[in-house]
Write a protein that holds these residues in place. Structure first.
Motif, PDB file in Angstrom:
ATOM      1  N   ARG A   1      -9.783   8.708  -3.282  1.00  0.00           N
ATOM      2  CA  ARG A   1      -8.339   9.008  -3.906  1.00  0.00           C
ATOM      3  C   ARG A   1      -8.219  10.809  -4.042  1.00  0.00           C
ATOM      4  O   ARG A   1      -8.001  11.487  -2.550  1.00  0.00           O
ATOM      5  CB  ARG A   1      -8.532   8.759  -4.965  1.00  0.00           C
ATOM      6  CG  ARG A   1      -7.517   7.109  -4.710  1.00  0.00           C
ATOM      7  CD  ARG A   1      -6.882   6.775  -6.218  1.00  0.00           C
ATOM      8  NE  ARG A   1      -8.442   6.907  -7.667  1.00  0.00           N
ATOM      9  CZ  ARG A   1      -9.107   5.897  -7.908  1.00  0.00           C
ATOM     10  NH1 ARG A   1      -8.677   4.953  -7.382  1.00  0.00           N
ATOM     11  NH2 ARG A   1      -9.763   5.641  -8.961  1.00  0.00           N
TER      12      ARG A   1
ATOM     13  N   THR B   1      -1.405   4.098  -0.223  1.00  0.00           N
ATOM     14  CA  THR B   1      -0.278   2.878  -0.388  1.00  0.00           C
ATOM     15  C   THR B   1      -0.778   1.556   0.326  1.00  0.00           C
ATOM     16  O   THR B   1      -0.071   0.701  -0.380  1.00  0.00           O
ATOM     17  CB  THR B   1       0.525   2.942  -0.983  1.00  0.00           C
ATOM     18  OG1 THR B   1       1.189   4.067   0.497  1.00  0.00           O
ATOM     19  CG2 THR B   1       0.812   4.926  -1.024  1.00  0.00           C
TER      20      THR B   1
ATOM     21  N   ARG C   1      -3.439  -0.109   0.915  1.00  0.00           N
ATOM     22  CA  ARG C   1      -4.308  -0.838  -0.962  1.00  0.00           C
ATOM     23  C   ARG C   1      -5.075   0.194  -1.436  1.00  0.00           C
ATOM     24  O   ARG C   1      -5.251   1.067  -1.218  1.00  0.00           O
ATOM     25  CB  ARG C   1      -5.247  -1.391   0.893  1.00  0.00           C
ATOM     26  CG  ARG C   1      -6.534  -0.904   1.652  1.00  0.00           C
ATOM     27  CD  ARG C   1      -7.153  -1.632   1.986  1.00  0.00           C
ATOM     28  NE  ARG C   1      -8.121  -0.949   2.996  1.00  0.00           N
ATOM     29  CZ  ARG C   1      -9.461  -0.288   2.083  1.00  0.00           C
ATOM     30  NH1 ARG C   1      -9.560  -1.064   1.125  1.00  0.00           N
ATOM     31  NH2 ARG C   1      -9.814   0.149   3.058  1.00  0.00           N
TER      32      ARG C   1
ATOM     33  N   THR D   1      -0.817   9.800   2.461  1.00  0.00           N
ATOM     34  CA  THR D   1       0.295   8.666   1.543  1.00  0.00           C
ATOM     35  C   THR D   1       0.641   7.586   2.545  1.00  0.00           C
ATOM     36  O   THR D   1      -0.002   6.250   1.295  1.00  0.00           O
ATOM     37  CB  THR D   1       1.349   9.473   1.298  1.00  0.00           C
ATOM     38  OG1 THR D   1       1.757  10.874   0.750  1.00  0.00           O
ATOM     39  CG2 THR D   1       2.429   8.743  -0.093  1.00  0.00           C
ATOM     40  N   ASP D   2       0.949   7.647   2.670  1.00  0.00           N
ATOM     41  CA  ASP D   2       0.321   5.623   3.763  1.00  0.00           C
ATOM     42  C   ASP D   2      -1.027   5.820   3.617  1.00  0.00           C
ATOM     43  O   ASP D   2      -1.054   4.165   2.797  1.00  0.00           O
ATOM     44  CB  ASP D   2       1.015   5.697   4.917  1.00  0.00           C
ATOM     45  CG  ASP D   2       2.231   6.101   5.124  1.00  0.00           C
ATOM     46  OD1 ASP D   2       3.115   6.151   4.274  1.00  0.00           O
ATOM     47  OD2 ASP D   2       3.019   6.451   6.031  1.00  0.00           O
TER      48      ASP D   2
END
Length: 289
Positions: free
Chosen positions: A113, A104, A106, A100-101
């Protein structure tokens, strides 16, 4: 004769308007006060059981632990179970957090994804399997009526499922038939899955599942031709957090085999590491159906 009105006094009208305004304000205040009191009474009566339960739960949490769980080792068992859950769930949770980090941090392209989403989904599925295994153990402890299932059918179902999920993995050969275990199919799957995962991870050419019936029990052996369990490890492979090959790149916490043995023993059986000329051989013994 005629009447000429030179001026008109509006004091009476102003007094009436002020009286009506004051009366309207007073009526609104009374109405709002009544609605507030009635609503408070209704909500308070509705929430009274919740408050009583919260108060009782707080009192039990502080003083009633022994009364709820007893004093004959249950607290130690719960502490061990909580530790197992924490250690086993820590790895997939860390994987989800990291992915998740990374997403998010960039903007990512479509391929990145998709890869992250697949990793998050796999970690969530792993967490679900862990929780289901622990729930199965709890249900096995409290359910006085054991289930029944065909060991060969469950083994073949899991083998086919693993082949569909991982087409590049080795095929699993199931040998033997007719053995009926005195446990449910869901519980047998959760006992059997960690053993099959280990075999797929280390096998070189062959993975076999051998089903056998003996008086009063059934045996389910998972055999592979991999590197096996090191001599210095042995039965310690069933200890929570102990991994036979820490450097194999597997991101587990070493709780698959301990949980599987725990489930088997809860059902009245066991899992043992049997001698083998090559690879590893784990034998699951369960009461016959």
């Amino acid at each position: 004769m005629g009447t000429i009105v030179a001026s008109v006094g509006l004091d009476a009208y102003r007094y009436t308007a002020r009286s009506v305004l004051a009366g309207s304000i007073g009526l609104c205040v009374l109405l709002l006060t009544g609605v507030y009191l009635v609503a408070r009474a209704v909500v308070g009566r509705a929430c009274r059981p919740v408050g009583e339960m919260s108060t009782r739960a707080a009192q039990w949490s502080e003083h009633g632990t022994a009364h709820r769980f007893g004093t004959d080792g249950h607290l130690t068992e719960l502490a061990n179970l909580a530790g197992n859950v924490f250690h086993e769930l820590r790895t997939p949770l860390a994987r989800i957090t990291a992915e998740t980090d990374w997403l998010t941090a960039r903007p990512r392209n479509v391929v990145d994804r998709r890869t992250s989403h697949e990793a998050i989904a796999a970690a969530a599925a792993q967490m679900q399997r862990i929780c289901e295994a622990l729930l199965s153990e709890a249900r096995t402890r409290t359910d006085p009526v054991p289930g029944r299932c065909s060991v060969g059918d469950v083994a073949r179902t899991l083998a086919e499922r693993s082949s569909q999920e991982q087409p590049e993995a080795l095929l699993v050969t199931v040998v033997g038939d007719g053995a009926t275990a005195g446990v449910s199919a869901a519980l047998l799957e959760r006992i059997f899955t960690p053993l099959l995962d280990n075999a797929r991870r280390f096998a070189v050419r062959r993975i076999a599942v051998e089903c056998e019936w003996q008086p009063g029990k059934v045996l389910l052996a998972v055999v592979d031709d991999g590197c096996g369990v090191p001599e210095g490890v042995g039965e310690a492979v069933f200890e929570a957090g102990r991994r036979a090959h820490p450097g194999d790149g597997h991101d587990g916490a070493g709780l698959g085999l301990p949980l599987a043995r725990r489930l088997a023993r809860t059902a009245g059986g066991d899992i043992t590491l049997a001698p083998s000329l090559e690879g590893a051989r784990f034998v699951v013994s369960l009461p016959a159906g």
